[in-house]
Design a protein around this motif. Structure first.
Motif, short mmCIF file in Angstrom:
data_model
loop_
_atom_site.label_atom_id
_atom_site.label_comp_id
_atom_site.label_asym_id
_atom_site.label_seq_id
_atom_site.Cartn_x
_atom_site.Cartn_y
_atom_site.Cartn_z
N THR A 1 20.80 -56.80 17.01
CA THR A 1 22.08 -57.14 16.39
C THR A 1 21.92 -58.10 15.22
O THR A 1 22.81 -58.20 14.38
CB THR A 1 23.02 -57.78 17.42
OG1 THR A 1 22.37 -58.90 18.02
CG2 THR A 1 23.41 -56.76 18.50
N ASN A 2 20.79 -58.81 15.16
CA ASN A 2 20.58 -59.79 14.11
C ASN A 2 19.09 -60.09 13.98
O ASN A 2 18.36 -60.05 14.96
CB ASN A 2 21.34 -61.08 14.44
CG ASN A 2 21.63 -61.91 13.22
OD1 ASN A 2 21.18 -61.63 12.12
ND2 ASN A 2 22.37 -62.99 13.43
N VAL A 3 18.67 -60.39 12.76
CA VAL A 3 17.28 -60.78 12.51
C VAL A 3 17.29 -62.17 11.88
O VAL A 3 17.92 -62.37 10.84
CB VAL A 3 16.57 -59.79 11.57
CG1 VAL A 3 15.16 -60.25 11.27
CG2 VAL A 3 16.57 -58.39 12.16
N HIS A 4 16.63 -63.12 12.54
CA HIS A 4 16.48 -64.48 12.02
C HIS A 4 15.02 -64.68 11.66
O HIS A 4 14.18 -64.77 12.55
CB HIS A 4 16.89 -65.53 13.06
CG HIS A 4 18.36 -65.69 13.20
ND1 HIS A 4 19.12 -66.38 12.29
CD2 HIS A 4 19.21 -65.25 14.14
CE1 HIS A 4 20.38 -66.36 12.66
NE2 HIS A 4 20.46 -65.67 13.77
N ALA A 5 14.75 -64.72 10.39
CA ALA A 5 13.36 -64.86 9.96
C ALA A 5 13.32 -65.45 8.57
O ALA A 5 14.24 -65.25 7.77
CB ALA A 5 12.69 -63.51 9.98
N PRO A 6 12.24 -66.15 8.26
CA PRO A 6 12.09 -66.68 6.90
C PRO A 6 11.92 -65.52 5.92
O PRO A 6 11.51 -64.42 6.30
CB PRO A 6 10.82 -67.53 6.99
CG PRO A 6 10.07 -66.98 8.15
CD PRO A 6 11.11 -66.47 9.11
N PRO A 7 12.22 -65.74 4.66
CA PRO A 7 12.11 -64.67 3.66
C PRO A 7 10.71 -64.06 3.59
O PRO A 7 10.57 -62.89 3.26
CB PRO A 7 12.45 -65.37 2.34
CG PRO A 7 13.22 -66.57 2.72
CD PRO A 7 12.73 -66.97 4.09
#
Length: 125
Positions: free
Chosen positions: A54-60
């Motif tokens: 549902t969501n991706v939390h990651a640095p660029p």
């Protein structure tokens, strides 16, 4: 982030199914766990199923880091990312392009049925 991993010896297949919010560390932890799993064979193919994400939390820099990191799978192993949404599909395609030298047998599809077709395997779901 729930993760379910299934190793199917008969199909010579690892299926990693992610759901909820995914972070960079989740992918790293999965690779560490697979590398030490007693039934893991690096020659097996892999399906990375992002259908439940549902969501991706990651640095660029996430995609570049993953694309340039050696896999626990053999270079000849086929790996297929199932990315059903436009955002996930775009991210997976970018990963595929960035990592084409390190991960030459990576495909991106929109459905689990397509993943099994790419691997020429009967779908189990």
């Amino acid at each position: 982030m729930p993760l379910r991993v299934e190793i199917n010896d008969a199909q010579r297949l690892v299926r990693s199914e992610y759901s909820g919010t995914v972070r960079l560390e989740d992918f790293r932890e999965n690779m560490r766990a697979l590398a030490t799993h007693p039934n893991f064979d690096p020659a097996y193919n892999e399906i990375i199923d992002l259908t439940g994400v549902t969501n991706v939390h990651a640095p660029p820099e996430l995609l570049d880091m993953i694309a340039n990191h050696p896999s626990v799978f053999a270079r000849e192993a086929m790996r297929v990312i199932v990315a059903p949404t436009t955002v996930l599909f775009g991210l997976a395609r970018e990963l595929q392009m960035l990592g084409e030298d390190m991960h030459p047998n990576l495909s991106v599809v929109k459905s689990l049925a397509d993943a099994y077709r790419v691997l020429n395997l009967p779908a189990t779901d």
